[in-house]
Design a protein around this motif. Structure first.
Motif, PDB file in Angstrom:
ATOM      1  N   UNK A   1      -3.060  -9.077  -5.423  1.00  0.00           N
ATOM      2  CA  UNK A   1      -3.877  -9.336  -6.610  1.00  0.00           C
ATOM      3  C   UNK A   1      -4.555 -10.687  -6.414  1.00  0.00           C
ATOM      4  N   UNK A   2      -5.895 -10.659  -6.262  1.00  0.00           N
ATOM      5  CA  UNK A   2      -6.631 -11.871  -5.946  1.00  0.00           C
ATOM      6  C   UNK A   2      -7.949 -11.884  -6.730  1.00  0.00           C
ATOM      7  N   UNK A   3      -8.200 -12.966  -7.450  1.00  0.00           N
ATOM      8  CA  UNK A   3      -9.440 -13.103  -8.226  1.00  0.00           C
ATOM      9  C   UNK A   3      -9.677 -11.906  -9.141  1.00  0.00           C
ATOM     10  N   UNK A   4      -8.603 -11.496  -9.805  1.00  0.00           N
ATOM     11  CA  UNK A   4      -8.667 -10.422 -10.804  1.00  0.00           C
ATOM     12  C   UNK A   4      -9.036  -9.063 -10.228  1.00  0.00           C
ATOM     13  N   UNK A   5      -8.652  -8.806  -8.983  1.00  0.00           N
ATOM     14  CA  UNK A   5      -8.835  -7.478  -8.402  1.00  0.00           C
ATOM     15  C   UNK A   5      -7.796  -7.261  -7.309  1.00  0.00           C
ATOM     16  N   UNK A   6      -7.560  -5.983  -6.991  1.00  0.00           N
ATOM     17  CA  UNK A   6      -6.613  -5.651  -5.929  1.00  0.00           C
ATOM     18  C   UNK A   6      -7.346  -5.628  -4.597  1.00  0.00           C
ATOM     19  N   UNK A   7      -6.778  -6.341  -3.618  1.00  0.00           N
ATOM     20  CA  UNK A   7      -7.403  -6.466  -2.307  1.00  0.00           C
ATOM     21  C   UNK A   7      -6.479  -5.843  -1.251  1.00  0.00           C
ATOM     22  N   UNK A   8      -7.016  -4.888  -0.514  1.00  0.00           N
ATOM     23  CA  UNK A   8      -6.285  -4.231   0.576  1.00  0.00           C
ATOM     24  C   UNK A   8      -6.576  -4.975   1.872  1.00  0.00           C
ATOM     25  N   UNK A   9      -5.515  -5.274   2.635  1.00  0.00           N
ATOM     26  CA  UNK A   9      -5.692  -6.032   3.877  1.00  0.00           C
ATOM     27  C   UNK A   9      -4.917  -5.390   5.012  1.00  0.00           C
ATOM     28  N   UNK A  10      -5.570  -5.196   6.141  1.00  0.00           N
ATOM     29  CA  UNK A  10      -4.895  -4.712   7.344  1.00  0.00           C
ATOM     30  C   UNK A  10      -4.141  -5.868   7.978  1.00  0.00           C
ATOM     31  N   UNK A  11      -2.916  -5.603   8.441  1.00  0.00           N
ATOM     32  CA  UNK A  11      -2.074  -6.654   9.015  1.00  0.00           C
ATOM     33  C   UNK A  11      -1.967  -6.531  10.533  1.00  0.00           C
ATOM     34  N   UNK A  12      -3.055  -6.147  11.166  1.00  0.00           N
ATOM     35  CA  UNK A  12      -3.038  -6.005  12.623  1.00  0.00           C
ATOM     36  C   UNK A  12      -2.371  -4.719  13.063  1.00  0.00           C
ATOM     37  N   UNK A  13      -2.509  -3.654  12.275  1.00  0.00           N
ATOM     38  CA  UNK A  13      -1.851  -2.380  12.584  1.00  0.00           C
ATOM     39  C   UNK A  13      -2.443  -1.744  13.839  1.00  0.00           C
ATOM     40  N   UNK A  14      -1.630  -0.901  14.481  1.00  0.00           N
ATOM     41  CA  UNK A  14      -2.081  -0.254  15.716  1.00  0.00           C
ATOM     42  C   UNK A  14      -3.135   0.814  15.449  1.00  0.00           C
ATOM     43  N   UNK A  15      -2.914   1.655  14.426  1.00  0.00           N
ATOM     44  CA  UNK A  15      -3.806   2.789  14.168  1.00  0.00           C
ATOM     45  C   UNK A  15      -4.786   2.557  13.026  1.00  0.00           C
ATOM     46  N   UNK A  16      -4.776   1.359  12.490  1.00  0.00           N
ATOM     47  CA  UNK A  16      -5.813   0.991  11.531  1.00  0.00           C
ATOM     48  C   UNK A  16      -5.532   1.331  10.082  1.00  0.00           C
ATOM     49  N   UNK A  17      -6.274   0.654   9.216  1.00  0.00           N
ATOM     50  CA  UNK A  17      -6.289   0.913   7.772  1.00  0.00           C
ATOM     51  C   UNK A  17      -7.696   1.383   7.436  1.00  0.00           C
ATOM     52  N   UNK A  18      -7.779   2.515   6.728  1.00  0.00           N
ATOM     53  CA  UNK A  18      -9.060   3.195   6.556  1.00  0.00           C
ATOM     54  C   UNK A  18      -9.452   3.290   5.088  1.00  0.00           C
ATOM     55  N   UNK A  19     -10.735   3.057   4.806  1.00  0.00           N
ATOM     56  CA  UNK A  19     -11.309   3.348   3.491  1.00  0.00           C
ATOM     57  C   UNK A  19     -12.480   4.299   3.748  1.00  0.00           C
ATOM     58  N   UNK A  20     -12.332   5.536   3.333  1.00  0.00           N
ATOM     59  CA  UNK A  20     -13.301   6.560   3.705  1.00  0.00           C
ATOM     60  C   UNK A  20     -13.238   6.772   5.209  1.00  0.00           C
ATOM     61  N   UNK A  21     -14.385   6.717   5.866  1.00  0.00           N
ATOM     62  CA  UNK A  21     -14.412   6.883   7.329  1.00  0.00           C
ATOM     63  C   UNK A  21     -14.487   5.540   8.041  1.00  0.00           C
ATOM     64  N   UNK A  22     -14.356   4.464   7.282  1.00  0.00           N
ATOM     65  CA  UNK A  22     -14.459   3.117   7.857  1.00  0.00           C
ATOM     66  C   UNK A  22     -13.080   2.549   8.148  1.00  0.00           C
ATOM     67  N   UNK A  23     -12.902   2.100   9.386  1.00  0.00           N
ATOM     68  CA  UNK A  23     -11.660   1.430   9.753  1.00  0.00           C
ATOM     69  C   UNK A  23     -11.846  -0.074   9.568  1.00  0.00           C
ATOM     70  N   UNK A  24     -10.934  -0.695   8.808  1.00  0.00           N
ATOM     71  CA  UNK A  24     -11.016  -2.137   8.623  1.00  0.00           C
ATOM     72  C   UNK A  24     -10.721  -2.844   9.943  1.00  0.00           C
ATOM     73  N   UNK A  25     -11.487  -3.863  10.293  1.00  0.00           N
ATOM     74  CA  UNK A  25     -11.124  -4.672  11.466  1.00  0.00           C
ATOM     75  C   UNK A  25      -9.736  -5.281  11.276  1.00  0.00           C
TER      76      UNK A  25
END
Length: 299
Positions: free
Chosen positions: A45-69
């Motif tokens: 919870x940051x600046x009044x919104x929920x923020x999803x963060x990838x922690x260096x995962x092997x197979x990635x964190x995805x929103x739609x078809x976009x993989x977060x760096x």
């Protein structure tokens, strides 16, 4: 209160201010899928919104078809979905409301949530402790004293980890660097006599000159890198084995760890206490392997 669920039929999970998702036992939300990393992603919870963060995962964190760096983050809206280790968006932010204060028993895993401005937890002797919210001062108090969520709450023989949204830890607020999002590089001389550490947090960085106390932390970093982030319980070394490798006893190890934390604090690292994780008779570096690297041969 904010909540998350496994889409489409999972039971909603109440969200505290900062939640880690992954396969490791220490995660707030344990995900057993084999394609999910030990410490895969976080929701904060940051600046009044929920923020999803990838922690260096092997197979990635995805929103739609976009993989977060690796290490990148994105704000989520209510009903947004995302995938862990797969493009399948099988997690949904059910409610984007602010988080609720929570206390988690570090021995039993039981969680207790605040209601109507108070948070009550049981003690090991059958009594209880109640924390009261002082919204005007953005604080929680116990018997008139402010509670610092950076430290465990002791309730008899039990200890609780506190998540108190809205409470500002001044040490963190004034920090220039945070280990919780940084990359650590160990520079090791060819003769292994000199070890320096560089902390890089986004555009900010600091390189500390060689110090003897860095040696045990370097050994833990090598162990974490060797095991990788996919190992369920990777990176842990018994104090006996660590002492053997470093040629020192437990007392000396504790002194060295304290000096490393002090050195990091002097470099404006706000969460320096998290550099080493502890459990009974063992220690581990507090960063995933994906955010650790070693450069050998330099002075």
């Amino acid at each position: 209160m904010g909540s998350l669920r496994r889409y489409p039929n999972g039971k909603p999970i109440i969200l505290t201010g900062n939640v880690m998702l992954g396969r490791a036992p220490g995660c707030d939300i344990i995900v057993t899928d084999v394609w999910v990393s030990s410490r895969h992603a976080s929701l904060e919870w940051r600046n009044n919104e929920w923020v999803l963060r990838d922690l260096g995962s092997r197979n990635g964190t995805w929103t739609g078809t976009r993989r977060l760096p690796s290490g990148a983050s994105v704000a989520l809206k209510e009903k947004d979905r995302f995938g862990l280790g797969s493009v399948d968006a099988n997690w949904e932010l059910v409610s984007a409301s602010p988080p609720v204060a929570c206390a988690r028993n570090l021995q039993t895993g039981a969680q207790f949530y605040a209601s109507d401005g108070s948070l009550t937890v049981p003690c090991s002797d059958g009594t209880s402790i109640t924390l009261i919210e002082d919204a005007e001062e953005s604080a929680w108090v116990r018997e008139g004293h402010r509670v610092n969520p950076s430290f465990p709450l002791f309730a008899g023989e039990w200890r609780y980890a506190l998540s108190l949204p809205g409470v500002v830890d001044e040490t963190i607020a004034q920090a220039r660097l945070l280990l919780s999002r940084a990359h650590l590089t160990f520079f090791v001389s060819g003769d292994m006599e000199h070890i320096s550490i560089e902390v890089r947090d986004g555009a900010e960085q600091s390189r500390m000159p060689p110090r003897a106390p860095f040696w045990p932390v370097y050994v833990l970093a090598e162990e974490r890198i060797r095991d990788g982030d996919e190992a369920e319980d990777g990176g842990w070394l018994s104090l006996e084995e660590l002492g053997k490798r470093c040629g020192m006893d437990r007392r000396a190890l504790d002194i060295y760890f304290g000096r490393v934390r002090a050195a990091l604090s002097r470099e404006a690292v706000g969460d320096s206490d998290s550099i080493v994780e502890a459990r009974s008779g063992a220690r581990r570096i507090g960063l995933p392997a994906a955010r650790l690297s070693v450069v050998r041969g330099g002075r």
